[in-house]
Design a protein around this motif. Structure first.
Motif, PDB file in Angstrom:
ATOM      1  N   UNK A  45      18.644   9.186 -13.879  1.00 57.49           N
ATOM      2  CA  UNK A  45      18.150  10.285 -13.034  1.00 57.49           C
ATOM      3  C   UNK A  45      16.650  10.536 -13.172  1.00 57.49           C
ATOM      4  N   UNK A  46      15.896   9.575 -13.710  1.00 59.27           N
ATOM      5  CA  UNK A  46      14.451   9.724 -13.837  1.00 59.27           C
ATOM      6  C   UNK A  46      13.789   9.342 -12.511  1.00 59.27           C
ATOM      7  N   UNK A  47      12.887  10.218 -12.039  1.00 63.46           N
ATOM      8  CA  UNK A  47      12.151   9.983 -10.803  1.00 63.46           C
ATOM      9  C   UNK A  47      10.798   9.383 -11.135  1.00 63.46           C
ATOM     10  N   UNK A  48      10.396   8.357 -10.378  1.00 62.02           N
ATOM     11  CA  UNK A  48       9.114   7.689 -10.594  1.00 62.02           C
ATOM     12  C   UNK A  48       8.434   7.440  -9.259  1.00 62.02           C
ATOM     13  N   UNK A 101       4.915  -8.578  -5.173  1.00 61.60           N
ATOM     14  CA  UNK A 101       5.655  -9.809  -5.492  1.00 61.60           C
ATOM     15  C   UNK A 101       6.534  -9.672  -6.728  1.00 61.60           C
ATOM     16  N   UNK A 102       6.469  -8.522  -7.412  1.00 58.28           N
ATOM     17  CA  UNK A 102       7.287  -8.312  -8.610  1.00 58.28           C
ATOM     18  C   UNK A 102       8.734  -8.051  -8.204  1.00 58.28           C
ATOM     19  N   UNK A 103       9.621  -8.019  -9.187  1.00 59.06           N
ATOM     20  CA  UNK A 103      11.042  -7.741  -8.902  1.00 59.06           C
ATOM     21  C   UNK A 103      11.197  -6.393  -8.193  1.00 59.06           C
ATOM     22  N   UNK A 104      10.508  -5.362  -8.689  1.00 56.29           N
ATOM     23  CA  UNK A 104      10.587  -4.045  -8.055  1.00 56.29           C
ATOM     24  C   UNK A 104       9.979  -4.079  -6.659  1.00 56.29           C
ATOM     25  N   UNK A 105       8.806  -4.707  -6.548  1.00 55.78           N
ATOM     26  CA  UNK A 105       8.114  -4.773  -5.264  1.00 55.78           C
ATOM     27  C   UNK A 105       8.953  -5.462  -4.205  1.00 55.78           C
ATOM     28  N   UNK A 106       9.517  -6.624  -4.551  1.00 59.48           N
ATOM     29  CA  UNK A 106      10.343  -7.365  -3.593  1.00 59.48           C
ATOM     30  C   UNK A 106      11.580  -6.563  -3.192  1.00 59.48           C
ATOM     31  N   UNK A 107      12.177  -5.864  -4.154  1.00 56.43           N
ATOM     32  CA  UNK A 107      13.384  -5.086  -3.868  1.00 56.43           C
ATOM     33  C   UNK A 107      13.081  -3.888  -2.963  1.00 56.43           C
ATOM     34  N   UNK A 158       0.793  -1.220   0.000  1.00 55.13           N
ATOM     35  CA  UNK A 158       0.000   0.000   0.000  1.00 55.13           C
ATOM     36  C   UNK A 158       0.827   1.272   0.000  1.00 55.13           C
ATOM     37  N   UNK A 159       2.125   1.170   0.220  1.00 56.58           N
ATOM     38  CA  UNK A 159       2.985   2.360   0.219  1.00 56.58           C
ATOM     39  C   UNK A 159       3.088   2.943  -1.188  1.00 56.58           C
ATOM     40  N   UNK A 160       3.143   4.267  -1.257  1.00 61.01           N
ATOM     41  CA  UNK A 160       3.522   4.959  -2.481  1.00 61.01           C
ATOM     42  C   UNK A 160       4.985   5.341  -2.291  1.00 61.01           C
ATOM     43  N   UNK A 161       5.820   4.915  -3.226  1.00 64.86           N
ATOM     44  CA  UNK A 161       7.259   5.105  -3.090  1.00 64.86           C
ATOM     45  C   UNK A 161       7.762   5.964  -4.240  1.00 64.86           C
ATOM     46  N   UNK A 162       8.496   7.033  -3.911  1.00 63.40           N
ATOM     47  CA  UNK A 162       9.136   7.859  -4.939  1.00 63.40           C
ATOM     48  C   UNK A 162      10.596   7.451  -4.981  1.00 63.40           C
ATOM     49  N   UNK A 202      -1.424   3.210 -13.821  1.00 62.03           N
ATOM     50  CA  UNK A 202      -1.467   3.955 -12.557  1.00 62.03           C
ATOM     51  C   UNK A 202      -0.215   3.723 -11.723  1.00 62.03           C
ATOM     52  N   UNK A 203       0.794   3.047 -12.293  1.00 64.69           N
ATOM     53  CA  UNK A 203       2.054   2.746 -11.602  1.00 64.69           C
ATOM     54  C   UNK A 203       1.814   1.938 -10.326  1.00 64.69           C
ATOM     55  N   UNK A 204       0.786   1.070 -10.358  1.00 62.83           N
ATOM     56  CA  UNK A 204       0.527   0.160  -9.248  1.00 62.83           C
ATOM     57  C   UNK A 204       1.218  -1.152  -9.582  1.00 62.83           C
ATOM     58  N   UNK A 205       2.255  -1.479  -8.788  1.00 68.01           N
ATOM     59  CA  UNK A 205       3.051  -2.668  -9.082  1.00 68.01           C
ATOM     60  C   UNK A 205       2.849  -3.718  -7.995  1.00 68.01           C
ATOM     61  N   UNK A 206       2.976  -4.965  -8.380  1.00 68.46           N
ATOM     62  CA  UNK A 206       2.812  -6.062  -7.442  1.00 68.46           C
ATOM     63  C   UNK A 206       3.935  -6.056  -6.408  1.00 68.46           C
TER      64      UNK A 206
END
Length: 86
Positions: A27-30, A50-56, A16-20, A44-48
Motif C-alpha cells: 500500500x505504499x504510494x510512489x 527502458x527499465x522493467x518499471x518503465x516498460x510496464x 516524460x510522464x510523472x506517474x503516481x 529524484x525517482x527518475x526511472x528509465x
C-alpha cells in the motif's frame, strides 16, 4: 453543473510522464518520472523508460493494474493512480 471529465483520465503514460502508483501489496504510494536512459536519477525517482518499471508503465492509464518483474524475480503489482504531464 456539467462535470467535465478529469483530464488525467484520458492520458497515457509516456516519456516524460510523472506517474503516481500504489504498490498493491504494501500500500505504499510512489511517484516516478519516465525519462531517457541519460536522465535517470534514483534520488529524484527518475526511472528509465527502458527499465522493467518503465516498460510496464508505458501506455497505461489511470486505474490500470501493472505487474512488474523485478531483478530478484519477484512480481510487484501496482495500480496507476495519477498521470501528470508537464
Amino acid at each position: 453543473q456539467d462535470k467535465q471529465p478529469a483530464p488525467e483520465v484520458t492520458l497515457e503514460v509516456k516519456m516524460g510522464s510523472v506517474v503516481r502508483v500504489v504498490n498493491l501489496k504494501n500500500k505504499i504510494t510512489s511517484y516516478y518520472t519516465l525519462v531517457p536512459n541519460n536522465e535517470v536519477n534514483a534520488e529524484e525517482k527518475k526511472i528509465s523508460a527502458d527499465s522493467a518499471y518503465g516498460k510496464a508503465l508505458m501506455g497505461k492509464k489511470v486505474g490500470d493494474l501493472v505487474k512488474v518483474k523485478v531483478p530478484s524475480g519477484d512480481v510487484v503489482e501496482l495500480e496507476v493512480l495519477q498521470i501528470i504531464e508537464y
